[in-house]
Enzyme design. Sequence first.
Site, short mmCIF file in Angstrom:
data_model
loop_
_atom_site.label_atom_id
_atom_site.label_comp_id
_atom_site.label_asym_id
_atom_site.label_seq_id
_atom_site.Cartn_x
_atom_site.Cartn_y
_atom_site.Cartn_z
N ASP A 199 37.50 80.29 -8.27
CA ASP A 199 36.75 80.71 -9.22
C ASP A 199 36.12 82.17 -9.21
O ASP A 199 35.60 82.47 -7.94
CB ASP A 199 35.35 79.83 -9.09
N GLU A 263 41.32 82.96 -10.30
CA GLU A 263 40.55 83.20 -11.76
C GLU A 263 40.43 84.54 -11.64
O GLU A 263 39.44 85.13 -11.55
CB GLU A 263 39.50 82.44 -12.05
C1 GLC Z 1 34.34 80.33 -14.18
C2 GLC Z 1 34.55 79.07 -14.54
C3 GLC Z 1 33.51 78.95 -15.73
C4 GLC Z 1 32.20 78.90 -14.80
C5 GLC Z 1 31.90 80.42 -14.29
C6 GLC Z 1 30.76 80.34 -13.07
O1 GLC Z 1 34.70 81.33 -15.07
O2 GLC Z 1 35.91 78.75 -15.06
O3 GLC Z 1 33.44 77.66 -16.05
O4 GLC Z 1 30.97 78.86 -15.74
O5 GLC Z 1 33.18 80.58 -13.55
O6 GLC Z 1 31.03 79.64 -12.15
#
Ligand code: GLC
Length: 525
Positions: A199, A263
């Site tokens: 993440d 991500e």
């Molecule tokens: C990432 C996740 C999202 C979350 C954010 C904070 O972007 O995919 O769902 O709100 O991180 O953890």
Amino acid sequence: MTEWWGDAVVYQVYPRSFADTNNDGIGDLAGITAHLDHLAWLGVDGLWISPVHPSPNADWGYDVADYFGVHPDLGTLDDFDALIEEADRLGLRVLLDLVPNHSSVQHPWFLDARRGRDAAHRDWYVWADPSPDGGPPNNWVSSFFGPAWSLDERTGQYFLHSFLVDQADFNWWNDDVRDEFDRILAFWFDRGVAGFRIDVCHMIIKDRLLRDNPPATTADHFMDQLRGQRPEYNSCRPEVHDVLRRWRALGARYDPPRVLLGETYVFDLDQLASFYGHDDELQLALNFPFLLGDFNADALRDVVERTEVTLPGEATPVWTMGNHDVSRFPTRWCGDDPRRARAALVMLLGLRGTTVLYYGDELATPDTNVPVDRLVDPVSVRYHPVANRDAARTPMRWNADRGAGFTADSVDPWLPFGDAAAGSVADQRDNPDSALHLTRDLIALRRELPALRAGRYETWPAPAGVWAWRRGDSALVAVNFAETSTALNGVDGTVRVSTDRARDGEPVGGRLVLGPLEAVIVALT
Ligand code: GLC
Ligand code: CA
């Protein structure tokens, strides 16, 4: 390159919305286990499960309160072990979601950190004194907008939260944080997890001096312009690569080596490329310029061509059309036109690299119109209808029952079901012309044709509104984004899969005709 993840199809499961086995209206781990046969039937290589840990759910699991446990709504560690065992039996790999940028403010470490400036875990989080006027230490803004700092009255310092105020950012300059995360990774690797989706991978480490971000200019991405600043000092810092190398080395001690899927929410492709390192950081980095691009031939071809030339030679691109943070592709890209959604599936599965399907993509599930009083995601509550993440998080429809096969018929699920007309797994399995069968046949074709697995990408000349490319020497993918028929020249072979299933198996001798919004994969001779 023959690692399992190098040309894989990974399926993202949003655990609260997949299947509910104890009829509390919330999907659970046992529900995932019970439906792994769907994933095996579909032919995917593995699944990534959004966070499963104990969490106050301020951000639905992305605010972790215990990195070593399972949220009681979702089950127990035993349920988790059973999931892994069944996945192994079916040959499916399981990726978990690692949330290293922040924990919940309810995490015992943060509760301790708040106790005083000399608390044992104080330095595990990013604290700073107020600026001379008493305001926040610098100008950083939250990814969800608003200030990224909140004052902790008791200790007189601000703490950093790049997302919600309920999510305190870790201080990745602290070696104890690094060591603790090593333990977290190893804990789950030892339990049989094949890897992690990481993440907010690009943001975990911040400028040590906490310098102000410069104002955004018109050259910056639209979202940065909206926030008013370029995230120079709180994102993509050079030191993030040290952490990724450390995790990659940790994963390499396992057999098979564990996978890191980042991500990597960046729009600059050189920045995206940097996360692969010299094949010593992420193996897989999600491509957001593609996901958030416009659905037309020029825009998507441009992203893919630039990605292909920008990523290091050995790197695997990662393509996805959806996730739990964005509107579903049949709605966002395809205006709920099933022909476009089918073409998008052919496009996605015809690209070189690894594909991530979001649960329901295989059914071409559109967004659910969630009534305002049922919204539960803080971002949706704050920003609907501009942003609505709940629309893409509603329960999976397994069959046409009242409970959709997701839960008991009498139960109202945690988020409402989507429109029944959008179809269920059971309906679509009975219909060979469905999006579900199309997806399954495309995945099978990827396994069958070596060119679709590993063949290099090369754009093929095509009329306006069509994007076509060759994979290796023996496969051609052509997607007609236009409402009119058109044709490509110089194509000899056999249509293997078309969005118009009646054409599967049709010989092509020189001229490949494409109907309106049709997409095809041709085995070339
Ligand atoms: C990432 C996740 C999202 C979350 C954010 C904070 O972007 O995919 O769902 O709100 O991180 O953890
Ligand atoms: Ca349940």
